[in-house]
Design a protein around this motif. Structure first.
Motif, PDB file in Angstrom:
ATOM      1  N   ILE A 104       0.835  -1.206   0.000  1.00 38.55           N
ATOM      2  CA  ILE A 104       0.000   0.000   0.000  1.00 38.55           C
ATOM      3  C   ILE A 104       0.869   1.256   0.000  1.00 38.55           C
ATOM      4  N   GLU A 105       1.916   1.240   0.814  1.00 35.42           N
ATOM      5  CA  GLU A 105       2.827   2.386   0.882  1.00 35.42           C
ATOM      6  C   GLU A 105       3.562   2.601  -0.439  1.00 35.42           C
ATOM      7  N   ASN A 106       3.803   1.493  -1.158  1.00 34.33           N
ATOM      8  CA  ASN A 106       4.537   1.564  -2.432  1.00 34.33           C
ATOM      9  C   ASN A 106       3.622   1.224  -3.607  1.00 34.33           C
ATOM     10  N   ILE A 107       2.371   1.633  -3.504  1.00 34.72           N
ATOM     11  CA  ILE A 107       1.375   1.271  -4.514  1.00 34.72           C
ATOM     12  C   ILE A 107       1.742   1.792  -5.899  1.00 34.72           C
ATOM     13  N   ALA A 108       2.512   2.851  -5.950  1.00 28.91           N
ATOM     14  CA  ALA A 108       2.912   3.426  -7.242  1.00 28.91           C
ATOM     15  C   ALA A 108       3.709   2.425  -8.070  1.00 28.91           C
ATOM     16  N   PHE A 109       4.441   1.533  -7.392  1.00 30.56           N
ATOM     17  CA  PHE A 109       5.217   0.523  -8.125  1.00 30.56           C
ATOM     18  C   PHE A 109       4.292  -0.346  -8.964  1.00 30.56           C
ATOM     19  N   LEU A 110       3.195  -0.823  -8.371  1.00 31.74           N
ATOM     20  CA  LEU A 110       2.252  -1.676  -9.098  1.00 31.74           C
ATOM     21  C   LEU A 110       1.489  -0.879 -10.158  1.00 31.74           C
ATOM     22  N   GLN A 111       1.097   0.314  -9.809  1.00 32.03           N
ATOM     23  CA  GLN A 111       0.324   1.118 -10.753  1.00 32.03           C
ATOM     24  C   GLN A 111       1.149   1.482 -11.982  1.00 32.03           C
ATOM     25  N   SER A 188       2.256 -25.228   1.011  1.00 33.36           N
ATOM     26  CA  SER A 188       2.348 -23.989   0.250  1.00 33.36           C
ATOM     27  C   SER A 188       3.802 -23.537   0.184  1.00 33.36           C
ATOM     28  N   LEU A 189       4.249 -23.180  -1.005  1.00 31.87           N
ATOM     29  CA  LEU A 189       5.598 -22.642  -1.183  1.00 31.87           C
ATOM     30  C   LEU A 189       5.595 -21.116  -1.118  1.00 31.87           C
ATOM     31  N   GLU A 190       4.475 -20.567  -0.617  1.00 31.07           N
ATOM     32  CA  GLU A 190       4.328 -19.115  -0.434  1.00 31.07           C
ATOM     33  C   GLU A 190       4.591 -18.349  -1.723  1.00 31.07           C
ATOM     34  N   THR A 191       4.300 -19.026  -2.825  1.00 26.31           N
ATOM     35  CA  THR A 191       4.461 -18.443  -4.156  1.00 26.31           C
ATOM     36  C   THR A 191       3.080 -18.342  -4.787  1.00 26.31           C
ATOM     37  N   TYR A 192       2.748 -17.141  -5.243  1.00 22.51           N
ATOM     38  CA  TYR A 192       1.398 -16.883  -5.746  1.00 22.51           C
ATOM     39  C   TYR A 192       1.466 -16.169  -7.093  1.00 22.51           C
ATOM     40  N   VAL A 193       0.488 -16.471  -7.942  1.00 22.86           N
ATOM     41  CA  VAL A 193       0.248 -15.664  -9.131  1.00 22.86           C
ATOM     42  C   VAL A 193      -1.129 -15.041  -8.960  1.00 22.86           C
ATOM     43  N   VAL A 194      -1.183 -13.724  -9.064  1.00 19.13           N
ATOM     44  CA  VAL A 194      -2.428 -12.997  -8.836  1.00 19.13           C
ATOM     45  C   VAL A 194      -2.665 -12.042 -10.007  1.00 19.13           C
ATOM     46  N   ASN A 195      -3.891 -12.006 -10.481  1.00 18.16           N
ATOM     47  CA  ASN A 195      -4.235 -10.990 -11.467  1.00 18.16           C
ATOM     48  C   ASN A 195      -3.972  -9.611 -10.860  1.00 18.16           C
ATOM     49  N   ALA A 196      -3.323  -8.746 -11.595  1.00 19.21           N
ATOM     50  CA  ALA A 196      -2.869  -7.459 -11.033  1.00 19.21           C
ATOM     51  C   ALA A 196      -4.038  -6.649 -10.465  1.00 19.21           C
ATOM     52  N   LYS A 197      -5.153  -6.606 -11.179  1.00 18.40           N
ATOM     53  CA  LYS A 197      -6.311  -5.841 -10.688  1.00 18.40           C
ATOM     54  C   LYS A 197      -6.855  -6.465  -9.400  1.00 18.40           C
ATOM     55  N   VAL A 198      -6.822  -7.784  -9.325  1.00 20.27           N
ATOM     56  CA  VAL A 198      -7.306  -8.487  -8.124  1.00 20.27           C
ATOM     57  C   VAL A 198      -6.399  -8.187  -6.940  1.00 20.27           C
ATOM     58  N   LEU A 199      -5.098  -8.126  -7.172  1.00 21.29           N
ATOM     59  CA  LEU A 199      -4.169  -7.827  -6.070  1.00 21.29           C
ATOM     60  C   LEU A 199      -4.458  -6.444  -5.487  1.00 21.29           C
ATOM     61  N   LEU A 200      -4.720  -5.484  -6.328  1.00 18.77           N
ATOM     62  CA  LEU A 200      -5.047  -4.138  -5.836  1.00 18.77           C
ATOM     63  C   LEU A 200      -6.329  -4.164  -5.001  1.00 18.77           C
ATOM     64  N   GLU A 201      -7.282  -4.988  -5.422  1.00 19.37           N
ATOM     65  CA  GLU A 201      -8.514  -5.140  -4.646  1.00 19.37           C
ATOM     66  C   GLU A 201      -8.240  -5.795  -3.300  1.00 19.37           C
ATOM     67  N   LEU A 202      -7.372  -6.811  -3.310  1.00 14.56           N
ATOM     68  CA  LEU A 202      -7.063  -7.536  -2.076  1.00 14.56           C
ATOM     69  C   LEU A 202      -6.408  -6.640  -1.034  1.00 14.56           C
ATOM     70  N   LEU A 203      -5.593  -5.709  -1.484  1.00 16.97           N
ATOM     71  CA  LEU A 203      -4.929  -4.799  -0.544  1.00 16.97           C
ATOM     72  C   LEU A 203      -5.960  -3.957   0.214  1.00 16.97           C
ATOM     73  N   LYS A 204      -6.953  -3.475  -0.524  1.00 19.26           N
ATOM     74  CA  LYS A 204      -8.017  -2.697   0.122  1.00 19.26           C
ATOM     75  C   LYS A 204      -8.861  -3.578   1.033  1.00 19.26           C
ATOM     76  N   TYR A 205      -9.146  -4.789   0.557  1.00 16.85           N
ATOM     77  CA  TYR A 205      -9.995  -5.709   1.320  1.00 16.85           C
ATOM     78  C   TYR A 205      -9.318  -6.135   2.615  1.00 16.85           C
ATOM     79  N   ALA A 206      -8.002  -6.396   2.541  1.00 20.86           N
ATOM     80  CA  ALA A 206      -7.250  -6.826   3.727  1.00 20.86           C
ATOM     81  C   ALA A 206      -7.320  -5.773   4.816  1.00 20.86           C
ATOM     82  N   LYS A 207      -7.215  -4.520   4.440  1.00 24.77           N
ATOM     83  CA  LYS A 207      -7.267  -3.432   5.429  1.00 24.77           C
ATOM     84  C   LYS A 207      -8.630  -3.367   6.119  1.00 24.77           C
ATOM     85  N   LYS A 208      -9.689  -3.713   5.375  1.00 32.39           N
ATOM     86  CA  LYS A 208     -11.036  -3.700   5.954  1.00 32.39           C
ATOM     87  C   LYS A 208     -11.227  -4.847   6.944  1.00 32.39           C
TER      88      LYS A 208
END
Length: 368
Positions: A104-111, A188-208
């Motif tokens: 979230i603090e470095n959201i510009a990297f993903l955007q 789990s090998l703690e390795t994930y593939v996430v759709n980029a738009k979904v990851l941005l949604e998850l960040l907001k959802y996690a905070k809630k």
């Protein structure tokens, strides 16, 4: 062609006794010339992932020094390169200092990356995983999130404390902690593939859900709400999640049958280079079954050990089953067994260091 961004996630509770007192797990020396992070970065590079962010949890100084501009891992800086992502705002608060807040603090990297998919992987689990294959399987499945796992039959001994998956077909129905009470688990090998738009949604959802939820917590919480798929990885995997496992896995690599599973001509392991001279083997040198880096001077008996750059083994010294980090000196006539010596330490006065059981640790820069 889909755009893929990589994230190396260093937000974990893993530590290695004194070795991580002043450095993160990612920059701990491994096999004499590598940092532990080199393996996941090499996987990214070999999988043609050019844009990589490193989510740093703590003690960033040695990591900054090790990674530099990222050129050693053959990342194309014109199309991305390596970005070091550090959340200074939460660095001194353990509960808030997690991967979700870092992103979230470095959201510009993903955007700015404008990716289609994001690959997230840890440093402390060593694999030779081709992320391109995982991304391809993820895209074909139509999933929003894919978790990579490995089916193992010694979960009572390894990956204890890691997560395991309960599956219905290839869909993840539950993510639980492995408590070591069963041998067979889908770890789990703690390795994930996430759709980029979904990851941005998850960040907001996690905070809630909870300000203290990290990415693993969030995925576990969402198993019955999101379509999370599983991808089975069948290649080499070792979890270096403790001081004991660091020593054990390091020693395991002295076996050619093990090391050749990782060090392959078709899958190079990159690291930063050092301008040091070749190893010197003097008159009394006897070396067996060991990794010896460049710049080392040996004038003693070395067996089953790992010597990092610029280590000096004095005349007739005996070194067995030891890991000795950069620039350390073992004086003439010393006898070391089952010892880990941090960088720039000197064994001078107390020359008999023999440990039974857990390896003895000598601190960085100490004179013994």
């Amino acid at each position: 062609m889909a755009k893929v961004v990589g994230l190396v996630n260093l937000h974990s509770d893993v530590s290695y006794e004194g070795l991580t007192e002043r450095r993160p797990v990612a920059s701990v020396s491994f096999l004499g010339r590598y940092g532990i992070i080199d393996f996941v970065l090499s996987n990214m590079s070999n999988s043609n992932v050019d844009t990589v962010g490193v989510l740093i949890k703590e003690k960033p100084r040695s990591l900054f020094k090790h990674l530099g501009n990222g050129n050693s891992w053959n990342f194309n800086s014109k199309s991305g390169g390596v970005s070091l992502l550090y959340n200074e705002k939460c660095a001194n608060n353990a509960l808030y200092n997690h991967d979700v807040n870092n992103l979230i603090e470095n959201i510009a990297f993903l955007q700015k990356a404008k990716a289609d998919y994001v690959v997230i992987a840890p440093a402390h689990i060593i694999t030779t995983m081709n992320y391109a294959e995982v991304v391809e399987a993820h895209a074909k499945s139509g999933a929003e999130i894919t978790v990579v796992y490995q089916r193992i039959n010694n979960a009572n001994e390894t990956f204890v404390g890691s997560d395991y998956l309960r599956l219905k077909g290839k869909q993840v129905t539950e993510i639980k902690q492995n408590k070591g009470n069963r041998k067979e688990r889908n770890i789990s090998l703690e390795t994930y593939v996430v759709n980029a738009k979904v990851l941005l949604e998850l960040l907001k959802y996690a905070k809630k859900i909870s300000s203290f939820f990290d990415l693993k917590d969030t995925l576990a919480y969402l198993c019955d709400e999101r379509r999370i798929m599983a991808y089975e990885y069948k290649g080499f995997a070792r979890c270096i999640d403790s001081y004991e496992s660091y020593y054990k896995v390091s020693m395991e690599f002295l076996d050619m049958d093990i090391s050749t599973q990782v060090f392959k001509s078709t899958w190079p392991i990159f690291t930063n280079t050092n301008d040091t001279p070749p190893t010197k083997y003097l008159k009394n040198a006897q070396v067996k079954k060991s990794f010896v880096a460049n710049g080392v001077i040996v004038d003693g008996d070395v067996e089953g050990s790992i010597l990092s750059r610029n280590v000096v083994i004095g005349k007739n010294a005996v070194v067995k089953n030891c890991i000795i980090l950069n620039g350390s000196h073992v004086s003439a006539g010393a006898h070391l067994e089952n010892v880990i010596i941090d960088k720039d330490a000197r064994i001078e006065k107390k020359k008999e260091l023999v440990s039974v059981g857990e390896p003895l640790y000598v601190k960085e820069g100490d004179v013994v």
